[in-house]
Design a protein around this motif. Structure first.
Motif, PDB file in Angstrom:
ATOM      1  N   THR A  25       0.644   3.672   2.503  1.00  0.00           N
ATOM      2  CA  THR A  25      -0.152   4.814   2.951  1.00  0.00           C
ATOM      3  C   THR A  25       0.712   5.638   3.909  1.00  0.00           C
ATOM      4  O   THR A  25       1.846   5.257   4.206  1.00  0.00           O
ATOM      5  CB  THR A  25      -1.426   4.330   3.669  1.00  0.00           C
TER       6      THR A  25
ATOM      7  N   ARG B   9       4.406   0.433  -3.103  1.00  0.00           N
ATOM      8  CA  ARG B   9       3.491   1.574  -3.199  1.00  0.00           C
ATOM      9  C   ARG B   9       2.489   1.357  -4.325  1.00  0.00           C
ATOM     10  O   ARG B   9       2.849   1.144  -5.464  1.00  0.00           O
ATOM     11  CB  ARG B   9       4.269   2.857  -3.469  1.00  0.00           C
TER      12      ARG B   9
ATOM     13  N   ASP C  58       0.845  -1.198   0.000  1.00  0.00           N
ATOM     14  CA  ASP C  58       0.000   0.000   0.000  1.00  0.00           C
ATOM     15  C   ASP C  58       0.875   1.241   0.000  1.00  0.00           C
ATOM     16  O   ASP C  58       0.821   2.032  -0.903  1.00  0.00           O
ATOM     17  CB  ASP C  58      -0.963   0.110   1.199  1.00  0.00           C
TER      18      ASP C  58
ATOM     19  N   PHE D 155      -2.432   4.962  -5.987  1.00  0.00           N
ATOM     20  CA  PHE D 155      -3.831   5.211  -5.625  1.00  0.00           C
ATOM     21  C   PHE D 155      -4.520   6.222  -6.532  1.00  0.00           C
ATOM     22  O   PHE D 155      -5.675   6.043  -6.911  1.00  0.00           O
ATOM     23  CB  PHE D 155      -3.935   5.676  -4.165  1.00  0.00           C
TER      24      PHE D 155
END
Length: 137
Positions: free
Chosen positions: A61, A75, A59, A78
């Motif tokens: 985040t 990563r 992710d 998004f």
């Protein structure tokens, strides 16, 4: 360990696998929240990350960089993911099928301090090398 879970579930599962006779030296978590559960399990077992257990997440985040230690992560893009999802939804709303049933987006490897190269020193070889060096003087 393959599970779909959150922080609490990852904590419970990690506590269980870290009690095994031959526990893992690395864990790849499917999300940052799961990786935080793994970090907590390592802390409760008195393990040092990354020396005793390397942890990586998927992710990246904001919490990944703020974790202790900061999490290495894959990563996800998004913003691009959101754009593509919106584009497909608009196509579907207009009655047009997506161009492809599958789409691949580029990810990025972000290395932080929750992972490291394991270093094993062969002390016998090191001593022999030193002795050889001293003998050759």
């Amino acid at each position: 360990m393959v599970r779909s879970t959150d922080f609490e579930g990852a904590l419970r599962a990690s506590l269980k696998i870290l009690r095994c006779d031959d526990p893992p030296t690395a864990v790849f978590a499917a999300s940052d929240a799961q990786a935080l559960g793994v970090l907590e399990a390592a802390r409760q077992h008195g393990l040092s990350v990354p020396e005793d257990l390397a942890v990586m997440s998927f992710d990246d985040t904001l919490v990944a960089a703020m974790a202790c230690p900061p999490l290495s992560a894959v990563r996800q893009p998004f913003e691009e993911l959101g754009r593509e999802a919106t584009r497909v939804l608009v196509q579907l709303a207009e009655g047009r099928p997506p161009a492809s049933p599958r789409m691949e987006l580029v990810t990025e490897l972000v290395l932080r301090t929750s992972t490291s190269v394991r270093r094993h020193v062969n002390t016998q070889r090191a001593v022999l090398s030193r002795n050889t060096f001293e003998t050759n003087r």
